[in-house]
Design a protein around this motif. Sequence first.
Motif, PDB file in Angstrom:
ATOM      1  N   THR A  47       8.077   5.584  13.739  1.00 44.39           N
ATOM      2  CA  THR A  47       7.264   5.347  14.931  1.00 44.39           C
ATOM      3  C   THR A  47       6.068   6.293  14.970  1.00 44.39           C
ATOM      4  OG1 THR A  47       8.762   6.749  16.211  1.00 44.39           O
ATOM      5  CG2 THR A  47       9.123   4.360  16.313  1.00 44.39           C
ATOM      6  N   THR A  48       6.242   7.503  14.499  1.00 44.38           N
ATOM      7  CA  THR A  48       5.126   8.464  14.466  1.00 44.38           C
ATOM      8  C   THR A  48       4.038   7.990  13.512  1.00 44.38           C
ATOM      9  OG1 THR A  48       6.618  10.277  14.997  1.00 44.38           O
ATOM     10  CG2 THR A  48       4.500  10.871  14.002  1.00 44.38           C
ATOM     11  N   GLU A  49       4.434   7.529  12.329  1.00 41.58           N
ATOM     12  CA  GLU A  49       3.473   7.041  11.340  1.00 41.58           C
ATOM     13  C   GLU A  49       2.740   5.796  11.844  1.00 41.58           C
ATOM     14  OE1 GLU A  49       5.866   8.478   7.318  1.00 41.58           O
ATOM     15  OE2 GLU A  49       6.303   6.529   8.228  1.00 41.58           O
ATOM     16  N   ALA A  50       3.487   4.877  12.462  1.00 42.62           N
ATOM     17  CA  ALA A  50       2.876   3.647  12.977  1.00 42.62           C
ATOM     18  C   ALA A  50       1.886   3.959  14.094  1.00 42.62           C
ATOM     19  CB  ALA A  50       3.958   2.687  13.467  1.00 42.62           C
ATOM     20  N   ALA A  51       2.261   4.877  14.986  1.00 45.68           N
ATOM     21  CA  ALA A  51       1.364   5.258  16.082  1.00 45.68           C
ATOM     22  C   ALA A  51       0.077   5.870  15.531  1.00 45.68           C
ATOM     23  CB  ALA A  51       2.067   6.242  17.019  1.00 45.68           C
ATOM     24  N   LYS A  52       0.226   6.722  14.530  1.00 42.46           N
ATOM     25  CA  LYS A  52      -0.953   7.354  13.919  1.00 42.46           C
ATOM     26  C   LYS A  52      -1.866   6.302  13.288  1.00 42.46           C
ATOM     27  CE  LYS A  52      -2.206  11.068  10.766  1.00 42.46           C
ATOM     28  NZ  LYS A  52      -1.712  12.093   9.842  1.00 42.46           N
ATOM     29  N   LEU A  53      -1.277   5.319  12.601  1.00 43.18           N
ATOM     30  CA  LEU A  53      -2.055   4.261  11.971  1.00 43.18           C
ATOM     31  C   LEU A  53      -2.825   3.449  13.010  1.00 43.18           C
ATOM     32  CD1 LEU A  53      -2.756   2.774   9.329  1.00 43.18           C
ATOM     33  CD2 LEU A  53      -0.729   1.373   9.705  1.00 43.18           C
TER      34      LEU A  53
ATOM     35  N   SER B 182       3.159   5.448  23.577  1.00 45.96           N
ATOM     36  CA  SER B 182       2.515   4.133  23.746  1.00 45.96           C
ATOM     37  C   SER B 182       3.078   3.131  22.746  1.00 45.96           C
ATOM     38  CB  SER B 182       1.000   4.242  23.569  1.00 45.96           C
ATOM     39  OG  SER B 182       0.447   5.014  24.598  1.00 45.96           O
ATOM     40  N   LEU B 183       3.289   3.579  21.504  1.00 42.48           N
ATOM     41  CA  LEU B 183       3.874   2.693  20.501  1.00 42.48           C
ATOM     42  C   LEU B 183       5.288   2.287  20.904  1.00 42.48           C
ATOM     43  CD1 LEU B 183       3.658   1.361  17.617  1.00 42.48           C
ATOM     44  CD2 LEU B 183       5.085   3.272  16.913  1.00 42.48           C
ATOM     45  N   VAL B 184       6.074   3.240  21.372  1.00 43.11           N
ATOM     46  CA  VAL B 184       7.447   2.942  21.782  1.00 43.11           C
ATOM     47  C   VAL B 184       7.456   1.883  22.884  1.00 43.11           C
ATOM     48  CG1 VAL B 184       9.508   3.911  22.887  1.00 43.11           C
ATOM     49  CG2 VAL B 184       8.404   5.120  20.983  1.00 43.11           C
ATOM     50  N   ARG B 185       6.508   1.956  23.819  1.00 47.13           N
ATOM     51  CA  ARG B 185       6.404   0.925  24.862  1.00 47.13           C
ATOM     52  C   ARG B 185       6.125  -0.450  24.244  1.00 47.13           C
ATOM     53  NH1 ARG B 185       4.213   5.156  27.768  1.00 47.13           N
ATOM     54  NH2 ARG B 185       2.073   4.647  27.232  1.00 47.13           N
ATOM     55  N   LEU B 186       5.240  -0.487  23.248  1.00 45.78           N
ATOM     56  CA  LEU B 186       4.957  -1.747  22.559  1.00 45.78           C
ATOM     57  C   LEU B 186       6.201  -2.291  21.860  1.00 45.78           C
ATOM     58  CD1 LEU B 186       1.467  -0.876  21.020  1.00 45.78           C
ATOM     59  CD2 LEU B 186       1.914  -2.521  22.853  1.00 45.78           C
ATOM     60  N   LEU B 187       6.994  -1.396  21.278  1.00 51.19           N
ATOM     61  CA  LEU B 187       8.226  -1.813  20.619  1.00 51.19           C
ATOM     62  C   LEU B 187       9.228  -2.327  21.648  1.00 51.19           C
ATOM     63  CD1 LEU B 187       8.707   1.082  18.021  1.00 51.19           C
ATOM     64  CD2 LEU B 187       7.561  -1.122  17.695  1.00 51.19           C
ATOM     65  N   ASP B 188       9.340  -1.610  22.780  1.00 50.49           N
ATOM     66  CA  ASP B 188      10.255  -2.031  23.849  1.00 50.49           C
ATOM     67  C   ASP B 188       9.869  -3.390  24.412  1.00 50.49           C
ATOM     68  OD1 ASP B 188      11.725   0.295  23.561  1.00 50.49           O
ATOM     69  OD2 ASP B 188      10.778   1.324  25.266  1.00 50.49           O
ATOM     70  N   ASP B 189       8.552  -3.663  24.459  1.00 52.91           N
ATOM     71  CA  ASP B 189       8.049  -4.950  24.971  1.00 52.91           C
ATOM     72  C   ASP B 189       8.035  -6.033  23.897  1.00 52.91           C
ATOM     73  OD1 ASP B 189       7.645  -3.680  27.386  1.00 52.91           O
ATOM     74  OD2 ASP B 189       5.480  -3.394  27.086  1.00 52.91           O
ATOM     75  N   ALA B 190       8.480  -5.694  22.685  1.00 48.03           N
ATOM     76  CA  ALA B 190       8.526  -6.610  21.539  1.00 48.03           C
ATOM     77  C   ALA B 190       7.135  -7.087  21.115  1.00 48.03           C
ATOM     78  CB  ALA B 190       9.443  -7.800  21.810  1.00 48.03           C
ATOM     79  N   ALA B 191       6.092  -6.301  21.432  1.00 47.18           N
ATOM     80  CA  ALA B 191       4.744  -6.629  20.965  1.00 47.18           C
ATOM     81  C   ALA B 191       4.636  -6.397  19.461  1.00 47.18           C
ATOM     82  CB  ALA B 191       3.705  -5.787  21.710  1.00 47.18           C
ATOM     83  N   ILE B 192       5.448  -5.479  18.965  1.00 45.82           N
ATOM     84  CA  ILE B 192       5.543  -5.203  17.530  1.00 45.82           C
ATOM     85  C   ILE B 192       7.033  -5.213  17.191  1.00 45.82           C
ATOM     86  CG2 ILE B 192       5.090  -3.564  15.661  1.00 45.82           C
ATOM     87  CD1 ILE B 192       2.849  -2.380  17.373  1.00 45.82           C
ATOM     88  N   PRO B 193       7.441  -5.999  16.206  1.00 41.56           N
ATOM     89  CA  PRO B 193       8.862  -6.007  15.829  1.00 41.56           C
ATOM     90  C   PRO B 193       9.278  -4.661  15.249  1.00 41.56           C
ATOM     91  CG  PRO B 193       7.678  -7.852  14.823  1.00 41.56           C
ATOM     92  CD  PRO B 193       6.657  -6.959  15.443  1.00 41.56           C
TER      93      PRO B 193
ATOM     94  N   HIS C  64      13.043  -2.408  13.792  1.00 42.83           N
ATOM     95  CA  HIS C  64      14.461  -2.438  13.445  1.00 42.83           C
ATOM     96  C   HIS C  64      14.960  -0.996  13.379  1.00 42.83           C
ATOM     97  CE1 HIS C  64      12.236  -2.082   9.654  1.00 42.83           C
ATOM     98  NE2 HIS C  64      13.297  -1.450   9.190  1.00 42.83           N
ATOM     99  N   ARG C  65      16.247  -0.844  13.330  1.00 46.21           N
ATOM    100  CA  ARG C  65      16.832   0.501  13.303  1.00 46.21           C
ATOM    101  C   ARG C  65      17.366   0.828  11.918  1.00 46.21           C
ATOM    102  NH1 ARG C  65      16.848   3.442  17.842  1.00 46.21           N
ATOM    103  NH2 ARG C  65      16.592   2.280  19.756  1.00 46.21           N
TER     104      ARG C  65
ATOM    105  N   ARG D  23      12.256   1.828  12.991  1.00 44.43           N
ATOM    106  CA  ARG D  23      11.276   1.682  11.907  1.00 44.43           C
ATOM    107  C   ARG D  23      10.515   0.389  12.130  1.00 44.43           C
ATOM    108  NH1 ARG D  23      12.275   6.307  11.277  1.00 44.43           N
ATOM    109  NH2 ARG D  23      13.262   7.282   9.496  1.00 44.43           N
ATOM    110  N   VAL D  24       9.280   0.369  11.664  1.00 47.48           N
ATOM    111  CA  VAL D  24       8.456  -0.834  11.745  1.00 47.48           C
ATOM    112  C   VAL D  24       7.886  -1.101  10.355  1.00 47.48           C
ATOM    113  CG1 VAL D  24       7.888  -0.614  14.188  1.00 47.48           C
ATOM    114  CG2 VAL D  24       6.456   0.511  12.515  1.00 47.48           C
ATOM    115  N   PHE D  25       7.704  -2.376  10.075  1.00 49.79           N
ATOM    116  CA  PHE D  25       7.112  -2.732   8.789  1.00 49.79           C
ATOM    117  C   PHE D  25       5.597  -2.632   8.888  1.00 49.79           C
ATOM    118  CE2 PHE D  25      11.207  -5.007   8.286  1.00 49.79           C
ATOM    119  CZ  PHE D  25      11.628  -4.367   7.131  1.00 49.79           C
ATOM    120  N   LEU D  26       4.982  -2.149   7.829  1.00 48.99           N
ATOM    121  CA  LEU D  26       3.533  -1.992   7.767  1.00 48.99           C
ATOM    122  C   LEU D  26       2.830  -3.300   8.125  1.00 48.99           C
ATOM    123  CD1 LEU D  26       0.957  -0.410   7.033  1.00 48.99           C
ATOM    124  CD2 LEU D  26       1.372  -1.058   4.646  1.00 48.99           C
TER     125      LEU D  26
END
Length: 152
Positions: free
Chosen positions: A83-89, A96-107, A109-110, A116-119
């Motif tokens: 999540t840190t790497e994705a937020a930086k990208l 803010s990224l975690v909120r997007l993940l919670d809202d399923a704006a970005i898929p 997985h654990r 973790r998120v796919f690039l």
Amino acid sequence: MSVTATTSVLPTEGPERQRVAEIDDFLRRHPRHHGDGPARLVSADGEEVRVPAQLFDLLREIAAMLARGDGVAVNAISRELSTTEAAKLLGISRPSLVRLLDDAAIPAHRVGSHRRVFLRDVLDFRQRQLEERRRSYEALMRESDTLGLDDE
């Protein structure tokens, strides 16, 4: 980010920059796939290999940057990001990224207890955001024209 290698190329000057500009022009004038098939690289001894579209597009971008006199850094990024790497990208905070993940704006997985998120999903989200901003800007400009507003 999970960088495994970084390659940097400094800006070129003089005859070398002119040669890069010629390559940039060549790549812009020739599509990645021509009537006789995909682009190919040919070695000095005549051995050739097909150039995948993805690599051709990257070569075109790099040539354009160097022709402008800019330097280039190419980083390898893992296919799976924390999540840190994705937020930086994305240029946003981790919360803010975690909120997007919670809202399923970005898929996401654990992996164990970590998300973790796919690039590809992060880049797709970024592209959707850019397109939405462009549409909003265009709508704003149309409204401005309708109201007779201008920059002066």
